[in-house]
Scaffold this motif. Structure first.
Motif, PDB file in Angstrom:
ATOM      1  N   MET A  43     -64.140 -38.779 -28.797  1.00  0.00           N
ATOM      2  CA  MET A  43     -64.793 -38.658 -27.503  1.00  0.00           C
ATOM      3  C   MET A  43     -65.270 -40.030 -27.051  1.00  0.00           C
ATOM      4  O   MET A  43     -65.345 -40.292 -25.855  1.00  0.00           O
TER       5      MET A  43
ATOM      6  N   TRP B  53     -66.063 -31.832 -16.338  1.00  0.00           N
ATOM      7  CA  TRP B  53     -65.361 -32.376 -17.517  1.00  0.00           C
ATOM      8  C   TRP B  53     -66.091 -31.983 -18.798  1.00  0.00           C
ATOM      9  O   TRP B  53     -65.461 -31.672 -19.780  1.00  0.00           O
ATOM     10  N   THR B  54     -67.373 -32.046 -18.744  1.00  0.00           N
ATOM     11  CA  THR B  54     -68.145 -31.825 -19.968  1.00  0.00           C
ATOM     12  C   THR B  54     -69.555 -31.415 -19.569  1.00  0.00           C
ATOM     13  O   THR B  54     -70.041 -31.737 -18.477  1.00  0.00           O
TER      14      THR B  54
ATOM     15  N   ARG C 230     -62.506 -30.861 -20.185  1.00  0.00           N
ATOM     16  CA  ARG C 230     -61.312 -31.649 -19.905  1.00  0.00           C
ATOM     17  C   ARG C 230     -61.482 -32.983 -20.661  1.00  0.00           C
ATOM     18  O   ARG C 230     -62.595 -33.441 -20.881  1.00  0.00           O
ATOM     19  N   ARG C 231     -60.412 -33.579 -20.938  1.00  0.00           N
ATOM     20  CA  ARG C 231     -60.536 -34.829 -21.693  1.00  0.00           C
ATOM     21  C   ARG C 231     -59.225 -35.604 -21.664  1.00  0.00           C
ATOM     22  O   ARG C 231     -58.165 -35.040 -21.376  1.00  0.00           O
TER      23      ARG C 231
ATOM     24  N   ALA D 245     -63.761 -40.458 -23.628  1.00  0.00           N
ATOM     25  CA  ALA D 245     -62.583 -39.613 -23.343  1.00  0.00           C
ATOM     26  C   ALA D 245     -62.872 -38.611 -22.237  1.00  0.00           C
ATOM     27  O   ALA D 245     -61.955 -37.931 -21.756  1.00  0.00           O
ATOM     28  N   VAL D 246     -64.114 -38.502 -21.894  1.00  0.00           N
ATOM     29  CA  VAL D 246     -64.482 -37.545 -20.830  1.00  0.00           C
ATOM     30  C   VAL D 246     -65.246 -38.275 -19.733  1.00  0.00           C
ATOM     31  O   VAL D 246     -65.942 -39.256 -20.011  1.00  0.00           O
TER      32      VAL D 246
ATOM     33  N   ALA E 255     -66.599 -30.344 -24.278  1.00  0.00           N
ATOM     34  CA  ALA E 255     -65.774 -30.920 -23.223  1.00  0.00           C
ATOM     35  C   ALA E 255     -64.827 -29.873 -22.711  1.00  0.00           C
ATOM     36  O   ALA E 255     -64.283 -29.087 -23.480  1.00  0.00           O
TER      37      ALA E 255
ATOM     38  N   PHE F 147     -64.335 -35.536 -31.549  1.00  0.00           N
ATOM     39  CA  PHE F 147     -64.411 -34.086 -31.343  1.00  0.00           C
ATOM     40  C   PHE F 147     -64.119 -33.409 -32.667  1.00  0.00           C
ATOM     41  O   PHE F 147     -63.693 -34.057 -33.648  1.00  0.00           O
TER      42      PHE F 147
END
Lengths: 342, 777
Positions: free
Chosen positions: B530, B566-567, B506-507, B559-560, B504, B524
């Motif tokens: 996540m 983002w991921t 960003r989260r 979370a993403v 990821a 994570f």
């Protein structure tokens, strides 16, 4: 009935197996031969000097010429040995005393209680015995029957000694009077009078005494035949009257054996014969209290009588008439001898 | 028990009155005794009256008391039967009719009843009937059943002993655990009832107290006995043998909802077995029945010595074209406890699933980096055109409840665009068993919408700020060592390999909070999740939800945002199985609970059209306003859910709780200690009270009173005899000598009868008539 000797009377008196004969001569049924045999050696002696209207066995209060030999009499225990005739003893080996003092006869008045309480009795009797109004249907020998027997026995003894015998029948007042007489048939009149007399009223001894003393002028021996179920103070008052008039009194308190012992066991209602009411009790629980009360009553009367110098005797109506009466006569003779009056 | 029956009691009292009646009659008929010397009697009576009255009163009291106590001793059962305070006792039978009571009694086991009894319940019934038979008239019987929830099935206690026996004989073993604690509380409360005041009571626990019945690790509550009546607590001897017994404790389908599409659907079914009691080596045959496309061959489990658990795996295939719930029943060979030999579950077979995407459509640039989240999600759910998952998209502003109800899962790609009413709709949907997946909007730097999570009753705390991962690190990787959450159980084996390449950039930092409501995470490497999934709590705002008070639905949050800025998840192999499992497994979890324990009243949230339930025998049980059955579900097997039009809308498996089927015996010392926590229980056959002592302890708590009454009668009789003899002065006293010996007053002596003038005794017949008459009163 014609005059009889002692043997005739004795022969007629007791025929247990012959009811018809007993019915025919009911008066004799009160004098058993055993009684006569037991009484014959004794004389009825007045403790006091009585006034007599004829010569008799008793010492007269009046001094006179007649201090001389009169007759022989068989020795009796208690007789003064000074009067024993040793010549006769040496010839015949029999004991006789010489009687040579002038004596007067004795007036004996029988006072017979015919109140309801005398109707009580607990001794079963054979059919035909007794025969007074008190025992007629009950078949019991009542105190009144016993009083009659005693009266007859006393009168017989007295008449045999040529004393005069009279009788007063009383309850709450005088119901019948038999004039004094020394006739041999007097005792039969006594029986006839008593046999049919009603026994159903309360007692008033004081009143009766008052009435009696009003009718007796000279001093006499009064033989009271009663159960004396009166207040002791009443009796004291009556006896004081006797004493005041100079009479001698023998109180013969006749009580039934069940009254003396009170040995009944069953709870039952007891009903007074003179209207005292009915009380349901357990006799076993009350026995001590009853006997205590009766003894206290008897003792009180005894003390009163003794205080006046009179005799008082309690007679068991279940006992024979002879022995007690013999005992009485012997006591009186001994007493007279000790007092120098005999 | 009372040794005197009613007829004897009446006859005895009448007989005791006979002498009294005779005495009274006799008293009436006594003839008065004429008595001349009445004045002296009256004097004596006046002096003696008070004492005599006291004596008579004492005697009367003693005699009356003798009769009274004697009659009371005899008539005690009558008084008791009339419901009075005194008299017969109460017998409370606490009978184990839980699932364990169906165990077949092994010959020779301690306390085994007659040869007719083949189950523990049969034995308990026989003991109960025997105990009732031993009671005397006037005793009362109440019955409490041990099956959960414990119930007083015969209360208030009845004096109709035949009716009580009939009720006991009708008891059947129920497929539910025992509720010993509830029974203790119930018995204590009943003992304190007013109607039994003064009556001795016995509570008889008729149970083998095997481990399925008595959980010795759970202490019993103290019995709330607030009465002063004499109470005896007697328990049957605990079972002493532990026969081997195999129980099907779980039937787990690979997926509760099988999406078979138009082709031949298939999957796995795991049958978990548990063995209690005798753990010698053995073999158990396991069968699986259901509406399968192909027959499923039985399997045989070979138990090693000491082995207590085993699992049999079955591969099943469902008929094509099915779109319904399929019953699957696992069975083992019949053993000592048949109730645990079969277990059903329901697998929902669907031709396809419906997923609702909540997103705002906009024209896309074709830039792969800027491809919207919903596009990635749709591609993951429908990797091929004939995939069995249908995806619909609705704008957040036009989201309606009907959209939510018609979808198997709702994936919210733009939660930031939902207004308060839409959040409320989501909340209601989750409460009713809906599956909601929340994805963070990719282009929103500050995620204010996360404040709404508390409106859903979720304990999660989410940072509003999107946290960027240091590019130098190459992104935040998932933890391949973490255990697979339930949602991903089907891919658990491949999960480490699948998560390893995912990072990821960003989260959102999520704090999952306390692990309530079945929260599960895919973390994570730094431990932050996540993925989180939980059933929201039903508690009001500000309160903490509990396991027992959670929604029927499920909320899943990532979370993403599944977008490449983002991921790298969208481009990795995990993307498709992750979303497919979230939808497929999540839909299964919220729709089908997998079965409910018998004896429960589960909330039937799904389907919402369900109106009533029908048990395997055809008996209908309605649902109440809370959508719970109006009575506990007691029939084991598959229940049918019907809507208002009598159409089948679902099925529900009801099974026996595995823990309740443990038939191994508890140590008697442990049982004694355990029972002591509830009250002064004694084990029958030990100490003062025994199995055979039930008669003495219960029916004849009153019998004990009767015996004491009779003893008192005897004492009073002796006392009365002594008093009567003393008060009645019964000793015969007729002569002076007797009086002296007895300490009594002698008779009055006649002064002119005993002795003559010469001092000699005088006697013989006199003027008085012949013979001494019989003395008469």
């Amino acid at each position: 009935m014609a005059e009889r000797n002692d043997n005739d009377v004795a022969a007629d008196a007791v025929r247990p197996g012959d009811p018809d004969a007993a019915q025919a001569v009911r008066a004799e049924s009160y004098l058993a031969p055993e009684t006569l045999a037991q009484l014959s050696p004794f004389e009825l002696r007045a403790k006091m000097i009585v006034e007599g209207v004829m010569s008799g066995l008793h010492r007269s209060p009046y001094q006179g010429m007649a201090v001389e030999f009169a007759e022989y009499r068989q020795y009796a225990p208690g007789d003064d040995l000074r009067h024993l005739d040793y010549k006769v003893w040496g010839r015949s080996d029999k004991l006789y005393v010489k009687r040579y003092q002038q004596e007067t006869n004795l007036d004996v008045v029988l006072m017979v209680d015919a109140s309801s309480s005398m109707r009580f009795g607990s001794l079963d009797v054979k059919r035909g015995w007794g025969g007074t109004a008190s025992s007629g249907d009950a078949g019991r020998w009542t105190k009144f029957d016993h009083a009659v027997a005693l009266a007859v026995a006393v009168s017989y003894v007295c008449l045999d000694r040529q004393d005069r015998v009279g009788m007063v029948v009383f309850d709450d007042e005088i119901r019948a009077i038999l004039s004094r007489s020394a006739a041999r048939s007097q005792w039969r009149k006594i029986v006839e009078m008593l046999r049919t007399h009603a026994v159903d009223r309360p007692t008033d001894f004081a009143k009766t005494v008052e009435q009696t003393l009003g009718k007796i002028g000279n001093r006499a021996l009064f033989v009271v035949l009663s159960d004396l179920f009166e207040d002791p103070e009443t009796i004291r008052t009556a006896l004081a009257r006797f004493r005041h008039r100079g009479h001698d009194v023998v109180l013969m308190q006749i009580l039934d054996r069940s009254e003396l012992r009170f040995d009944l066991d069953e709870v039952a209602p007891f009903e007074g014969l003179e209207g005292e009411g009915r009380l349901r009790i357990d006799p076993r629980a009350l026995r001590d209290g009853y006997l205590e009360a009766l003894q206290a009553h008897v003792d009180a009367i005894g003390r009163i009588a003794t205080g006046f110098g009179f005799d008082h005797h309690v007679v068991d109506s279940h006992a024979s008439v002879g022995p007690p009466l013999a005992h009485l006569l012997a006591r009186r003779a001994a007493f007279a001898k000790r007092s120098g009056r005999g | 028990m009372s040794v005197l029956a009613l007829p004897f009691a009446i006859a005895g009292v009448l007989a005791a009155l006979v002498p009294v009646a005779i005495h009274l009659l006799w008293r009436q008929r006594r003839r008065p005794v004429p008595w001349a010397a009445m004045r002296f009697l009256q004097q004596a009576w006046k002096r003696h009256r008070r004492r005599h009255r006291v004596e008579q009163l004492l005697l009367l009291a003693a005699r009356a008391l003798v009769l009274l106590l004697f009659g009371l001793a005899l008539a005690r059962p009558i008084l008791g039967g009339a419901g009075g305070g005194a008299g017969g006792g109460d017998l409370w039978l606490v009978i184990d009719d839980s699932v364990t009571s169906g165990v077949r009694v092994v010959a020779g086991e301690t306390g085994a009843a007659s040869g007719d009894a083949d189950t523990a319940l049969d034995r308990a019934r026989a003991e109960a009937v025997s105990a009732i038979d031993a009671l005397g008239p006037g005793s009362r019987v109440g019955v409490i059943t041990l099956a959960r929830p414990a119930a007083a099935v015969l209360q208030p206690p009845t004096a109709d002993l035949d009716a009580a026996k009939r009720l006991v004989e009708r008891l059947e073993a129920k497929p539910v655990p025992a509720d010993v604690a509830g029974a203790m509380l119930l018995a204590g409360a009943r003992l304190s009832d007013e109607d039994g005041r003064g009556r001795p009571a016995t509570v008889r626990l008729l149970s083998g107290l095997r481990r399925g019945t008595a959980d010795l690790d759970a202490p019993l509550p103290r019995m709330p006995i607030t009465t002063d009546r004499p109470v005896t607590l007697v328990a049957s001897p605990p079972a002493t043998t532990s026969p081997g017994n195999v129980t099907v404790v779980e039937v787990v389908p690979g997926r509760p909802v099988e999406v078979a599409g138009e082709g031949l659907g298939g999957g796995r079914v795991s049958v978990r077995l548990e063995r209690t009691g005798d753990l010698d080596a053995a073999r158990t045959r396991v069968e699986l029945d259901g509406r399968f496309a192909r027959p499923v061959a039985p399997q045989e489990v070979a138990w090693r010595s000491g082995q207590s658990e085993a699992t049999a795996e079955f591969a099943v295939a469902f008929e094509p074209g099915l779109d319904l719930a399929v019953d699957v029943v696992a069975r083992v060979d019949e053993d000592v406890l048949p109730a645990g030999d079969a277990r059903a579950t329901v697998i929902e077979v669907r031709t396809g699933l419906s997923v609702l995407l909540v997103d705002r459509r906009r024209f896309t640039s074709g830039d792969l980096e800027r491809l919207p989240v919903s596009a990635w999600v749709e591609r993951a759910l429908r990797p091929v055109t004939d995939a069995p998952i249908e995806v619909r998209t609705v704008d957040p502003a036009s989201l309606e409840p009907v959209d939510l109800v018609s979808a198997d899962a709702t994936i919210v790609c733009r939660p930031d665009l939902l207004d308060a009413s839409r959040w409320s709709q989501l909340r209601e949907h989750v409460d009713d068993g809906g599956l909601v997946v929340l994805l963070p909007p990719a282009d929103v730097p500050v995620q204010r919408w996360t404040d709404r999570l508390s409106d859903l009753g979720l304990p999660w705390t989410v940072e509003r700020e999107v946290r960027d991962v240091d590019p130098a690190t190459g992104g935040l990787a998932l933890d391949p060592e973490a255990p697979a959450p339930p949602l991903l159980a089907q891919v658990a084996a491949e999960l480490p390999d699948l998560v390893r390449p995912v990072v990821a950039f960003r989260r959102l930092v999520i704090d999952p909070g306390p692990a309530t409501g079945g929260t599960s995470v895919l973390p994570f490497v730094d431990g932050t999740p996540m993925l989180v999934a939980a059933a929201p709590g039903r508690a009001a705002d500000g309160e903490t939800a509990t396991d027992a008070d959670v929604a029927d639905g499920l909320v899943v949050m990532l979370a993403v945002a599944p977008r490449l800025d983002w991921t790298n998840l969208p481009g990795k192999p995990l993307m498709v199985p992750l979303l497919q499992e979230i939808v497929r497994q999540g839909a299964g979890l919220v729709r089908t609970p997998g079965g409910v324990p018998a004896g429960e009243r589960p909330r039937i949230a799904h389907p919402r059209s369900a109106d009533r339930l029908v048990d395997p025998t055809g008996r209908i049980v309605a649902l109440d306003r809370e959508r719970r059955p109006v009575e506990p579900l007691l029939a084991v097997g598959t229940w049918t859910m019907l809507d208002a039009g009598d159409r089948e809308v679902g099925r529900l498996a009801v099974h026996v709780e595995a823990e309740a089927t443990r038939v191994d015996a508890n140590p008697i010392e442990s049982v004694r200690t355990w029972l002591a926590g509830a009250g002064p229980w004694t084990i029958a056959g030990e100490g003062g009270a025994g199995a055979e002592g039930t008669e003495r302890a219960a029916g004849s708590g009153a019998g004990t009173i009767a015996r004491w009454l009779l003893v008192a009668v005897l004492v009073l009789l002796v006392l009365e005899t002594i008093m009567a003899r003393r008060f009645s002065h019964a000793a015969p006293v007729r002569t002076a000598a007797q009086a002296t010996r007895a300490g009594r007053r002698p008779p009055v002596r006649a002064t002119l009868e005993e002795r003559g003038p010469d001092g000699m005794a005088l006697g013989g017949a006199g003027a008085a008539p012949a013979g001494r008459g019989r003395r008469r009163a």
